[in-house]
Design an enzyme around this catalytic site. Sequence first.
Site, PDB file in Angstrom:
ATOM      1  N   ASP A  95      36.658  39.884  38.349  1.00  0.00           N
ATOM      2  CA  ASP A  95      36.127  38.550  38.646  1.00  0.00           C
ATOM      3  C   ASP A  95      35.642  37.916  37.353  1.00  0.00           C
ATOM      4  OD1 ASP A  95      33.781  40.088  38.419  1.00  0.00           O
ATOM      5  OD2 ASP A  95      32.737  39.033  40.023  1.00  0.00           O
ATOM      6  N   HIS A 140      40.238  50.766  32.157  1.00  0.00           N
ATOM      7  CA  HIS A 140      39.745  49.421  31.861  1.00  0.00           C
ATOM      8  C   HIS A 140      39.208  49.369  30.416  1.00  0.00           C
ATOM      9  CE1 HIS A 140      37.256  45.787  32.276  1.00  0.00           C
ATOM     10  NE2 HIS A 140      38.046  45.494  33.299  1.00  0.00           N
TER      11      HIS A 140
END
Length: 220
Positions: free
Chosen positions: A65, A187
């Site tokens: 997000d 990530h």
Amino acid sequence: MDVKIASDWKELLQGEFQKPYFEQLVNFVKSEYSSTTVYPAGKNIFRAFDKCPLESLKVVIIGQDPYHGVGQANGLCFSVDDGVQFPPSLQNIFKEVSEDVGAQVPSSGNLDRWAEQGVLLLNAVLTVRAHQAASHAGHGWETFTDAVVRAIAEKKQGVVYMLWGNYAQKKGQIADPQHNLILKSVHPSPLSVYRGFFGCKHFSQANVYLQSIGKSPINW
């Protein structure tokens, strides 16, 4: 809903915009913008689609997000506007790019230049409350961006999917590895970057693949 996105995306996603869940999502997002501080600016919610039309799409990078700090989110995942300090994940991305392809670390964290070359910088959730990570998760954005990834998978082949972290990998699992290049790693956040993001060489691999299928490489 009148949104500023490239015409080919608008046409492709028209059916999605008309579904009941999307209407509920729009109402929720409007109410949030009118009652609290939300990022990115409303005009930039669909900016990833405006900067990278479907017809020119070569690479998909999936984030979770938007940044929730003041002045950070600009509508492209991992990207910030000129003059904004690099968030840690972006710093790590630039470090890997530099090690991988020899590009100098840029002075700006604005990734418009990637998007304009065909890199779709797609967050799974397109809005967030200030200082509250994942505050707009679970309201319909994930359904919408799943539909986007599905539409890409159906309409285009020869796409590079860069899937960093479990969340992105789950979202991108619909892509067919026989007709696209699927690159996976942890990530780039400080918590996981040393467990396989550094040294993943995704950027050079993407360019080798694009050139092998007759497409021009990305100037990372």
